[in-house]
Structures are given as structure tokens and as C-alpha cells.
Design a protein around this motif. Structure first.
Motif, PDB file in Angstrom:
ATOM      1  N   ASP A 218      -3.729  17.371 -12.652  1.00 53.93           N
ATOM      2  CA  ASP A 218      -5.004  17.161 -13.013  1.00 53.93           C
ATOM      3  C   ASP A 218      -5.963  16.727 -11.975  1.00 53.93           C
ATOM      4  N   ARG A 219      -5.399  15.890 -11.133  1.00 52.29           N
ATOM      5  CA  ARG A 219      -6.007  15.232  -9.960  1.00 52.29           C
ATOM      6  C   ARG A 219      -5.871  15.694  -8.602  1.00 52.29           C
ATOM      7  N   ASP A 220      -5.050  16.710  -8.386  1.00 52.50           N
ATOM      8  CA  ASP A 220      -4.660  17.453  -7.220  1.00 52.50           C
ATOM      9  C   ASP A 220      -4.124  16.464  -6.151  1.00 52.50           C
ATOM     10  N   LEU A 221      -3.125  15.627  -6.382  1.00 52.96           N
ATOM     11  CA  LEU A 221      -2.724  14.528  -5.800  1.00 52.96           C
ATOM     12  C   LEU A 221      -1.488  14.990  -4.668  1.00 52.96           C
TER      13      LEU A 221
ATOM     14  N   LEU B 285      -6.730   5.252  -9.061  1.00 54.47           N
ATOM     15  CA  LEU B 285      -7.144   6.463  -8.397  1.00 54.47           C
ATOM     16  C   LEU B 285      -8.548   6.417  -7.911  1.00 54.47           C
ATOM     17  N   ASP B 286      -9.408   5.870  -8.808  1.00 54.08           N
ATOM     18  CA  ASP B 286     -10.930   5.649  -8.394  1.00 54.08           C
ATOM     19  C   ASP B 286     -10.952   4.609  -7.184  1.00 54.08           C
TER      20      ASP B 286
ATOM     21  N   THR C 280      -5.814   5.156 -13.563  1.00 56.41           N
ATOM     22  CA  THR C 280      -7.096   5.789 -13.185  1.00 56.41           C
ATOM     23  C   THR C 280      -7.913   4.909 -12.243  1.00 56.41           C
TER      24      THR C 280
ATOM     25  N   ARG D 235       1.869  15.727 -14.495  1.00 50.25           N
ATOM     26  CA  ARG D 235       0.740  16.115 -15.169  1.00 50.25           C
ATOM     27  C   ARG D 235      -0.526  15.609 -14.435  1.00 50.25           C
ATOM     28  N   VAL D 236      -0.448  14.265 -14.138  1.00 51.51           N
ATOM     29  CA  VAL D 236      -1.653  13.698 -13.402  1.00 51.51           C
ATOM     30  C   VAL D 236      -1.641  14.171 -11.877  1.00 51.51           C
ATOM     31  N   VAL D 237      -0.444  14.424 -11.325  1.00 49.80           N
ATOM     32  CA  VAL D 237      -0.588  15.155 -10.103  1.00 49.80           C
ATOM     33  C   VAL D 237      -1.441  16.517 -10.220  1.00 49.80           C
TER      34      VAL D 237
ATOM     35  N   GLY E 113      -1.628   9.671  -4.242  1.00 47.12           N
ATOM     36  CA  GLY E 113      -0.452  10.138  -4.854  1.00 47.12           C
ATOM     37  C   GLY E 113       0.481   9.418  -5.196  1.00 47.12           C
TER      38      GLY E 113
ATOM     39  N   ARG F  10      -1.980   4.713 -18.196  1.00 49.72           N
ATOM     40  CA  ARG F  10      -3.014   5.623 -17.680  1.00 49.72           C
ATOM     41  C   ARG F  10      -4.226   5.036 -17.198  1.00 49.72           C
TER      42      ARG F  10
END
Length: 288
Positions: free
Chosen positions: A243-246, A215-216, A212, A239-241, A221, A208
Motif C-alpha cells: 500500500d505504501r511502497d515501503l 509512517l507519517d 500510520t 499488505r502495508v508494504v 519500512g 495499524r
């Protein structure tokens, strides 16, 4: 037609390879195969090169399909390969071009060294490998595998990759590849949309903290629809998708005769295709 005004009406397969990298068919034939399987939006994503775009675009539009020009950029984290699908990049972006040229140069020297090592124990020459490539193609392990098949040493690419060409083999030579954060950053910097290919395979999901960082750096996606992904890995990344609207894609990873994958075996929802196009600033889709 402006991207914002275009309605994407699937099915869409955003991960296809041609003989420009390690597929077995020219870009035009890949587009024809996609069309035969009912696809209407496709992406050509050859490894570390955009040289198949023009041929693919001409073929796709003649068949009434939309093409998203793309690429699959190599990267490495510790011991594992991390492939970043790069959609709608600017093919003339200097930092990205420099990176892909370095990777392709490494592929060539690596293939030559592996050929020399294998040639000590098997009747295999560089000419055998070159015979398995098309003009302008980036030489890689799949072409060595095809040469081994032609010589009768293995039955298919899968057997070659599981033995002679395995990272555990004495014949193996490592490929230069940037770290995943750099790869994502280069794609985003070239106006492209970076998506991790087959991110939930047997090697497991990336940690993770690394995700992160990616993603930053601009990661958009994950390719969750892919035959190599595991159910547990998909569950974790979903879950990551959320959380971050991917963006979530589904694709075949078609390689012609190089893999059993079939165009359209996984597809991408129309709204996700539209999100990719809306996010990109490097190049535009090619509409029929």
C-alpha cells in the motif's frame, strides 16, 4: 564513489551487533564473521550507539565489503519494546544524541538496580557484570545474563532471559525508552532511514493506527526477513508494504555467541539497499 553510481551486489545483511552493545565480538571480528559467510554489504546496528562505526568501517573496507553505518534505537509502546533500525544517520545530530545518551544512562542505572536486586538472592556482584563488558560498551541485561552464566546459575542467555531477567521477575527493572513515533522522528530528523526491526514476532504486529503515525513520521519500512517473524505477521505487513511502497529488509540480527543467529541467514535485496542509501542524508556508506 557517489552512492547513486554504486551497484550493490549482495548478499547484504543489515542487522549485526558487536560488543559495543550486546554482541560478544569487537566490531572488527563481526565484520570478519560476516565476510566468512559470504556477505558483501553489511550494517553495524549496535543498540543506541554509533561508537563502533570507525572500527567496523576500517575492517569492512579492508575485507572488500561495503558498510552501512547504523544503530538499533530503543523505543517502547505500552508494555512492549519496539526496536527501530536507524541507517545512515548523522551521528552528531544533537536531538538524536541527546535521546541515545538518555537511553544509555537508563540502561546503566537499570542494570545497577537489577544487580542489587539479584544480589540479595544470588552471589552476584557488579564486578561480575562489569567483567562481561568491553571498554565503552553499553551495559545491559545481556551482560547480567553472561555474569549469571559465568557464575553457573543459568546455562545460557536464553535461560536467563526466560527466568531471572524476565519482565515477570521481581528482579526486573524497566528501561526508559521513547515512544516509537518519537524514535522514528528522531532518526528521520538526523537524516537516517528508520526500519522497524523484527516487526512481526510473537508479540504481534503493532496496531495499524500506530503504524500510520510512524509512517507519517518518516518510517521507511520493515525488516520482514528475520527468524523471529511469524508467517501471519509477515502477511499483514506485506499488505502495508504494498500500500505504501515501503522498503523491505532481511537480516540475521547476529550477536556472536550471544544468539544462535548466523550472518546472512536472511539478506536484503540489492534494490532495497540502494533505496536506503538513496533516501539517507545523514551519512554515507563506506565503500571498499
Amino acid at each position: 564513489m557517489a552512492a547513486a553510481a554504486h551497484r550493490f551486489e549482495g548478499p547484504s545483511d543489515l542487522h549485526l551487533h558487536s560488543a559495543v552493545s550486546d554482541g560478544t565480538e569487537p566490531p572488527a571480528d563481526v565484520m570478519a564473521a560476516a565476510h566468512r559467510h559470504g556477505l558483501r554489504t553489511v550494517a553495524l546496528t549496535d543498540h543506541d550507539t554509533t561508537s563502533g562505526w570507525a572500527e567496523a568501517a576500517e575492517a569492512a573496507t579492508s575485507l572488500g565489503m561495503t558498510l552501512l553505518p547504523g544503530m538499533e534505537l530503543s523505543s517502547r509502546w505500552e508494555w512492549r519494546s519496539v526496536h527501530v533500525l536507524a541507517y545512515l544517520v548523522d551521528p552528531d545530530d544533537a536531538p538524536l544524541r541527546a535521546l541515545t545518551e538518555r537511553i544509555r544512562d537508563s540502561r546503566l542505572t537499570r542494570a545497577q538496580e537489577m544487580a542489587a536486586r539479584i544480589g540479595r538472592d544470588y552471589d552476584l556482584t557488579w564486578a561480575d557484570i562489569a567483567a562481561q563488558t568491553s571498554d565503552g560498551a553499553t551495559v545491559g541485561r545481556p551482560h547480567i545474563a553472561d555474569a549469571l552464566v559465568a557464575r553457573g546459575y543459568v546455562r545460557d542467555r536464553a535461560e536467563a532471559f526466560g527466568g531471572i531477567l524476565s519482565p515477570r521477575s521481581d528482579y526486573y527493572v524497566a528501561l526508559y525508552a521513547p515512544d516509537p513515533v518519537t524514535a522514528v522522528s528522531r532518526v528521520a530528523g538526523a537524516g537516517g532511514v528508520p526500519i522497524i526491526a523484527h516487526p512481526a514476532g510473537r508479540a504481534g504486529v503493532l496496531p495499524r493506527p500506530l503504524l500510520t503515525e510512524m509512517l507519517d513520521a518518516g518510517l521507511a519500512g520493515f525488516e520482514l526477513g528475520h527468524r523471529e517473524n511469524t508467517a501471519e505477521g509477515i502477511r499483514i505487513l506485506s499488505r502495508v508494504v504494498a500500500d505504501r511502497d515501503l522498503i523491505v529488509t532481511g537480516s540475521s540480527d547476529y550477536h556472536g555467541q550471544g544468539k544462535p543467529n548466523v550472518p546472512g541467514e536472511h539478506t536484503t535485496d540489492d534494490d532495497m539497499v540502494a533505496r536506503i542509501v538513496g533516501r539517507a542524508t545523514g551519512s554515507a556508506p563506506v565503500y571498499p
